[in-house]
Design a protein around this motif. Structure first.
Motif, PDB file in Angstrom:
ATOM      1  N   UNK A  70      -3.791   3.185   6.382  1.00  0.00           N
ATOM      2  CA  UNK A  70      -3.150   1.961   6.881  1.00  0.00           C
ATOM      3  C   UNK A  70      -3.576   0.761   6.051  1.00  0.00           C
ATOM      4  N   UNK A  71      -4.861   0.718   5.670  1.00  0.00           N
ATOM      5  CA  UNK A  71      -5.339  -0.376   4.826  1.00  0.00           C
ATOM      6  C   UNK A  71      -4.695  -0.358   3.450  1.00  0.00           C
ATOM      7  N   UNK A  72      -4.502   0.827   2.881  1.00  0.00           N
ATOM      8  CA  UNK A  72      -3.842   0.932   1.571  1.00  0.00           C
ATOM      9  C   UNK A  72      -2.405   0.431   1.659  1.00  0.00           C
ATOM     10  N   UNK A  73      -1.718   0.826   2.724  1.00  0.00           N
ATOM     11  CA  UNK A  73      -0.340   0.354   2.900  1.00  0.00           C
ATOM     12  C   UNK A  73      -0.277  -1.162   3.005  1.00  0.00           C
ATOM     13  N   UNK A  74      -1.169  -1.745   3.794  1.00  0.00           N
ATOM     14  CA  UNK A  74      -1.189  -3.209   3.936  1.00  0.00           C
ATOM     15  C   UNK A  74      -1.417  -3.890   2.595  1.00  0.00           C
TER      16      UNK A  74
END
Length: 256
Positions: A230-234
């Motif tokens: 999720x952090x990579x996507x953000x």
């Protein structure tokens, strides 16, 4: 745990090996060290290899004039040998010796593990004083073990055998699996991100996401991995938005 085991070093040549042996003993909860006529004994040379926690083992080591004196009071004697055959038959490995030794300890016996000089090992005369012999299997190309390595291998097998329950590595608890809701949230974010970088096309993107979702189901994503993805996507979406703003704010070039 191994309180009634004594490590007997017969004519150990190098004090440094005594120090590293003491360290190995401390790792395996064994504290009785006996030195038999060490030819070049120097506590100052042994101490650095023992490290601070094993200093007391070196300081309290008993020095004996001969092997018979060192073995007085012991009830079971195990000698170590690199050579087999001839008089040295019925030799055990550390793994087969450990259950016998631990059972003898539980029966109240005192067990001595005898290690010979680094260059020659125990002679036939010395092995005759031993109840059983132990050989550590090694590669044919390199059969020589450092003294402290040999001590550690043998004590480790005894330590492992003496545990009340099988050893399991300590560490943080395993992260829980992701829930259905979290899996759907992650899939939606991945889809948005893949669309943003033009990996997926708007036309029928749900269909092209199916292989990605099947892959995610196979790898069994945990909660901490969910947070990571999720952090990579953000971050990817933030960089794309930032790039768009820079492009939108660039002044138009004058036509030539």
């Amino acid at each position: 745990m191994l309180k009634n085991i004594s490590v007997v070093l017969f004519r150990t040549k190098y004090p440094e090996n005594v120090g590293s042996t003491a360290r190995a003993m401390k790792n395996m909860d064994c504290s009785n060290l006996i030195l038999v006529t060490p030819p070049l004994w120097s506590m100052d040379r042994a101490m650095p290899l023992a490290t601070a926690k094993a200093h007391v083992i070196v300081e309290e080591a008993r020095i004996c004039p001969d092997l018979n004196t060192a073995l007085a009071g012991q009830t079971k004697i195990y000698g170590t040998t690199a050579r087999t055959g001839g008089r040295r038959k019925g030799v055990l490995t550390p793994a087969t010796a450990a259950p016998l030794i631990v059972q003898q300890l539980k029966n109240g016996e005192k067990v001595a593990l005898v290690f010979g000089p680094e260059d020659k090992g125990l002679t036939n005369k010395e092995t005759q004083l031993c109840s059983r012999l132990i050989n550590i299997p090694t590669s044919d190309e390199s059969s020589s073990l450092n003294l402290s390595q040999a001590v550690l291998i043998l004590l480790y097998e005894c330590f492992k055998e003496a545990l009340d329950a099988p050893f399991t590595p300590s560490g943080p608890p395993e992260e829980r699996p992701t829930t259905f809701e979290e899996q759907e949230i992650l899939a939606a974010n991945l889809q948005e991100t893949l669309l943003a970088i033009d990996f997926l096309k708007e036309d029928n993107s749900d269909y092209w996401m199916l292989p990605v979702k099947r892959f995610m189901a196979r790898i069994d994503i945990k909660r901490n991995e969910f947070n990571l993805l999720m952090g990579i996507c953000r971050q990817i979406k933030w960089i794309i938005e930032k790039s768009k703003k820079i492009i939108d704010n660039e002044p138009e070039r004058p036509s030539q």
